[in-house]
Design a protein around this motif. Structure first.
Motif, short mmCIF file in Angstrom:
data_model
loop_
_atom_site.label_atom_id
_atom_site.label_comp_id
_atom_site.label_asym_id
_atom_site.label_seq_id
_atom_site.Cartn_x
_atom_site.Cartn_y
_atom_site.Cartn_z
N ALA A 40 0.85 -1.19 0.00
CA ALA A 40 0.00 0.00 0.00
C ALA A 40 0.88 1.24 0.00
O ALA A 40 2.04 1.18 0.43
CB ALA A 40 -0.90 -0.01 1.22
N PRO A 41 0.37 2.37 -0.46
CA PRO A 41 1.17 3.59 -0.50
C PRO A 41 1.72 3.96 0.87
O PRO A 41 1.00 3.96 1.86
CB PRO A 41 0.17 4.65 -0.99
N GLY A 42 3.02 4.20 0.92
CA GLY A 42 3.65 4.59 2.16
C GLY A 42 3.90 3.47 3.14
O GLY A 42 4.35 3.73 4.26
N GLU A 88 -9.02 -1.21 3.04
CA GLU A 88 -7.64 -1.45 3.48
C GLU A 88 -6.91 -2.49 2.64
O GLU A 88 -5.70 -2.70 2.82
CB GLU A 88 -7.58 -1.84 4.96
N ASP A 89 -7.61 -3.16 1.72
CA ASP A 89 -6.96 -4.08 0.79
C ASP A 89 -6.37 -3.33 -0.41
O ASP A 89 -5.69 -3.94 -1.25
CB ASP A 89 -7.96 -5.12 0.29
N THR A 90 -6.63 -2.04 -0.50
CA THR A 90 -6.08 -1.24 -1.59
C THR A 90 -4.56 -1.27 -1.56
O THR A 90 -3.95 -0.94 -0.54
CB THR A 90 -6.58 0.21 -1.49
N ALA A 91 -3.97 -1.70 -2.67
CA ALA A 91 -2.52 -1.84 -2.74
C ALA A 91 -2.12 -2.28 -4.14
O ALA A 91 -2.97 -2.67 -4.95
CB ALA A 91 -2.03 -2.89 -1.73
N GLN A 113 5.64 -7.23 -12.12
CA GLN A 113 5.59 -5.77 -12.09
C GLN A 113 4.46 -5.23 -11.21
O GLN A 113 4.48 -4.06 -10.85
CB GLN A 113 5.43 -5.23 -13.50
N GLY A 114 3.52 -6.08 -10.90
CA GLY A 114 2.43 -5.68 -10.02
C GLY A 114 1.17 -5.29 -10.77
O GLY A 114 1.21 -4.89 -11.94
N THR A 115 0.05 -5.40 -10.08
CA THR A 115 -1.24 -4.97 -10.60
C THR A 115 -1.97 -4.25 -9.47
O THR A 115 -1.99 -4.70 -8.33
CB THR A 115 -2.05 -6.17 -11.15
N GLN A 116 -2.58 -3.12 -9.81
CA GLN A 116 -3.19 -2.26 -8.79
C GLN A 116 -4.59 -2.71 -8.44
O GLN A 116 -5.40 -3.00 -9.34
CB GLN A 116 -3.22 -0.81 -9.27
N VAL A 117 -4.86 -2.79 -7.16
CA VAL A 117 -6.20 -3.07 -6.65
C VAL A 117 -6.64 -1.87 -5.81
O VAL A 117 -5.93 -1.47 -4.88
CB VAL A 117 -6.22 -4.35 -5.80
N THR A 118 -7.80 -1.32 -6.15
CA THR A 118 -8.33 -0.18 -5.41
C THR A 118 -9.74 -0.51 -4.95
O THR A 118 -10.59 -0.86 -5.77
CB THR A 118 -8.35 1.09 -6.28
N VAL A 119 -9.97 -0.42 -3.66
CA VAL A 119 -11.27 -0.73 -3.07
C VAL A 119 -11.82 0.54 -2.45
O VAL A 119 -11.20 1.12 -1.55
CB VAL A 119 -11.16 -1.84 -2.02
N SER A 120 -12.98 0.97 -2.92
CA SER A 120 -13.59 2.19 -2.40
C SER A 120 -14.70 1.85 -1.41
O SER A 120 -15.36 0.81 -1.52
CB SER A 120 -14.14 3.02 -3.55
N SER A 121 -14.88 2.76 -0.48
CA SER A 121 -15.90 2.53 0.56
C SER A 121 -17.26 3.04 0.14
O SER A 121 -17.41 3.71 -0.88
CB SER A 121 -15.47 3.22 1.85
#
Length: 121
Positions: A40-42, A88-91, A113-121
């Motif tokens: 996750a960021p940071g 909180e699974d966003t990463a 290289q990774g794949t982005q997962v974004t979970v919105s509330s």
């Protein structure tokens, strides 16, 4: 040489599902332990799930039955089915391969290289 390419990330609302896939070259699923790691960021990278060459599975505690890791040795693929997603699974999710069963990111030798997962509330 092992190469890993992830796909399947995206944006989803809380409670939704995503399925991540990892295409592997070099036949690593038969010879290595394969895992998913997220960052996750940071924050530092953390292991999510791992499956050994002989099929033994380890999950991080925060998965709590929501995620399922699978591999297909014939197709050299790894997948992560993620249900009941939370913000909180966003990463960024990475596919990784290593020589030992682990959830420690530093133990993996090969990375996608990774794949982005974004979970919105």
């Amino acid at each position: 040489q092992v190469q890993l390419v992830e796909s399947g990330g995206g944006s989803v609302q809380a409670g939704g599902s995503l399925r991540l896939s990892c295409a592997a070259s070099g036949n690593p699923t038969r010879a290595y332990c394969m895992g998913w790691v997220r960052q996750a960021p940071g924050q530092e990278r953390e292991g999510v799930a791992d499956i050994s060459d002989d099929g033994r599975i380890t999950y991080a505690a925060f998965v709590k039955g929501r995620f399922t890791i699978e591999k297909d040795d014939a197709k050299n693929t790894l997948s992560l089915q993620m249900n009941s997603l939370k913000p909180e699974d966003t990463a960024m999710y990475y596919c990784a391969a290593g020589v030992r069963r682990t959830l420690r990111p530093g133990d993996y030798k090969y990375w996608g290289q990774g794949t982005q997962v974004t979970v919105s509330s």
